[in-house]
Scaffold this motif. Structure first.
Motif, PDB file in Angstrom:
ATOM      1  N   VAL B  41     -40.688  -2.228 -14.882  1.00  0.00           N
ATOM      2  CA  VAL B  41     -40.816  -3.362 -13.960  1.00  0.00           C
ATOM      3  C   VAL B  41     -39.464  -4.052 -13.774  1.00  0.00           C
ATOM      4  O   VAL B  41     -39.092  -4.419 -12.648  1.00  0.00           O
ATOM      5  N   ALA B  42     -38.718  -4.225 -14.879  1.00  0.00           N
ATOM      6  CA  ALA B  42     -37.400  -4.872 -14.789  1.00  0.00           C
ATOM      7  C   ALA B  42     -36.509  -4.092 -13.828  1.00  0.00           C
ATOM      8  O   ALA B  42     -35.866  -4.678 -12.951  1.00  0.00           O
ATOM      9  N   GLU B  43     -36.503  -2.777 -13.947  1.00  0.00           N
ATOM     10  CA  GLU B  43     -35.668  -1.963 -13.067  1.00  0.00           C
ATOM     11  C   GLU B  43     -36.109  -2.123 -11.609  1.00  0.00           C
ATOM     12  O   GLU B  43     -35.294  -2.301 -10.711  1.00  0.00           O
ATOM     13  N   ARG B  44     -37.412  -2.075 -11.400  1.00  0.00           N
ATOM     14  CA  ARG B  44     -37.956  -2.219 -10.047  1.00  0.00           C
ATOM     15  C   ARG B  44     -37.586  -3.572  -9.432  1.00  0.00           C
ATOM     16  O   ARG B  44     -37.310  -3.672  -8.235  1.00  0.00           O
ATOM     17  N   ALA B  45     -37.559  -4.619 -10.274  1.00  0.00           N
ATOM     18  CA  ALA B  45     -37.263  -5.974  -9.790  1.00  0.00           C
ATOM     19  C   ALA B  45     -35.757  -6.237  -9.717  1.00  0.00           C
ATOM     20  O   ALA B  45     -35.343  -7.281  -9.233  1.00  0.00           O
ATOM     21  N   GLY B  46     -34.946  -5.280 -10.208  1.00  0.00           N
ATOM     22  CA  GLY B  46     -33.497  -5.498 -10.229  1.00  0.00           C
ATOM     23  C   GLY B  46     -33.085  -6.583 -11.209  1.00  0.00           C
ATOM     24  O   GLY B  46     -32.167  -7.365 -10.955  1.00  0.00           O
ATOM     25  N   VAL B  47     -33.769  -6.635 -12.351  1.00  0.00           N
ATOM     26  CA  VAL B  47     -33.528  -7.657 -13.370  1.00  0.00           C
ATOM     27  C   VAL B  47     -33.193  -6.923 -14.671  1.00  0.00           C
ATOM     28  O   VAL B  47     -33.735  -5.855 -14.930  1.00  0.00           O
ATOM     29  N   SER B  48     -32.294  -7.486 -15.474  1.00  0.00           N
ATOM     30  CA  SER B  48     -31.968  -6.820 -16.746  1.00  0.00           C
ATOM     31  C   SER B  48     -33.180  -6.853 -17.674  1.00  0.00           C
ATOM     32  O   SER B  48     -34.024  -7.751 -17.578  1.00  0.00           O
ATOM     33  N   ARG B  49     -33.235  -5.856 -18.552  1.00  0.00           N
ATOM     34  CA  ARG B  49     -34.364  -5.795 -19.465  1.00  0.00           C
ATOM     35  C   ARG B  49     -34.421  -7.026 -20.372  1.00  0.00           C
ATOM     36  O   ARG B  49     -35.487  -7.546 -20.686  1.00  0.00           O
ATOM     37  N   GLY B  50     -33.228  -7.516 -20.747  1.00  0.00           N
ATOM     38  CA  GLY B  50     -33.156  -8.715 -21.585  1.00  0.00           C
ATOM     39  C   GLY B  50     -33.737  -9.932 -20.880  1.00  0.00           C
ATOM     40  O   GLY B  50     -34.509 -10.694 -21.470  1.00  0.00           O
ATOM     41  N   ALA B  51     -33.374 -10.088 -19.609  1.00  0.00           N
ATOM     42  CA  ALA B  51     -33.906 -11.218 -18.835  1.00  0.00           C
ATOM     43  C   ALA B  51     -35.428 -11.103 -18.695  1.00  0.00           C
ATOM     44  O   ALA B  51     -36.153 -12.097 -18.804  1.00  0.00           O
TER      45      ALA B  51
END
Lengths: 198, 198
Positions: B41-51
């Motif tokens: 989901v993080a990748e799909r949303a363009g957000v870092s995994r940490g965030a």
């Protein structure tokens, strides 16, 4: 070997097949698609893995056959419950029995299979075909047992909507015991249907 | 740091959260529970995994929050579509819009979550609670928009049955495009329900 000598072996084979199919539905209902493999079902049925794979070469073969088999058994049982259809039985009892098709382990198993099929390629076309077949048969039983006259406008859709509602009631029963609410909804919709079907 | 300086950061954080929630529903609808992780989901949303993990420590947090968020958005949109309820709109249009709640990616995502919750312990109680909450809210909207008088006997169950039917229609749309059949069923039951609701 004569026919007479072969028969017991065929019977044993049929009994093994049946045990596997019933175990497969129970396994799917309890553990979902991810937790359901041929090996798990073979163990549950008390059958060797080799024998299971002789009957069902793939996981998809086993679980689609299982849902089809149990759906047919349930259909036969439902027809047997109301041998004279709406003539002999109250419509409300028929509606209750139709709804019951969607609240037991068979529906739970089928639901797991449908949902897995929505994102698993090997399963998709086979389950789509199975769903259509089971859906047609259930519709036919509903029309017969309710004594619905599908030549009248709207009657076909009235019966279809009832079966859609039954499927939705099945879903509402997945995580909690929804029996008390379901009985009130079914009683009310039975009245609406009785008026609509005349 | 003053309040004014902090605001843009809060806005950014809220936007990130929202992107994650929307991506989570889309991911669940497309790939099911087994294929849905915080990382995907993080990748799909363009957000870092940490965030992503800062916002949602566990996979269960992310996906239950996502279904709740999108369900709320859909509820608000539905109320906005019929600001005057049944006074201003045809009941049939309201019934059509209620059924539409169950045929898109949100229902598909929720269905995957419900089914996974039926055999995953960490998910069970949270999804049960979420289902009850979303169910209550949808029932309240249906009663308001249909102008249904629940003080009359049977009206509450009539509306519940409609939402059960809508859920069943959603399930029937999972593997194939069931639009044509669904429209006929909804048209017929809209007539029956209009009579029943008076």
């Amino acid at each position: 070997m004569t026919t007479a000598e072969r028969l017991p072996k065929q019977d044993r084979s049929r009994a093994t097949r049946q045990r596997l199919l019933e175990a497969a539905v129970a396994c799917l209902a309890e553990h979902g698609w991810a937790g359901s493999t041929v090996a798990v079902v073979a163990e549950r049925a008390g059958v060797s893995r080799g024998a299971a794979q002789h009957h069902f070469p793939t996981r998809e073969d086993l679980f689609t056959a299982a849902v089809e088999y149990v759906a047919e058994e349930r259909s036969l049982a439902l027809r047997a419950l109301f041998p004279e259809g709406a003539q002999g039985a109250e419509r409300r009892a028929v509606i209750g029995a139709l709804v019951d098709l969607y609240t037991g382990p068979l529906f739970r198993a089928a639901l797991h299979l449908w949902v897995a099929a929505s994102h698993e390629e090997q399963l998709g076309p086979r389950v789509t075909e199975l769903e259509a077949k089971v859906g047609r048969e259930t519709h036919r039983i509903a029309v017969d047992l309710l004594g619905a006259d599908e030549s009248q406008p709207g009657v076909r859709e009235t019966v279809q909507g009832l079966l859609d509602m039954a499927r939705g009631l099945g879903l509402a029963n997945l995580l909690t015991d929804d029996t008390a609410r379901r009985e009130r909804v079914v009683a009310q919709w039975a009245d609406l249907l009785d008026d609509a079907l005349g």
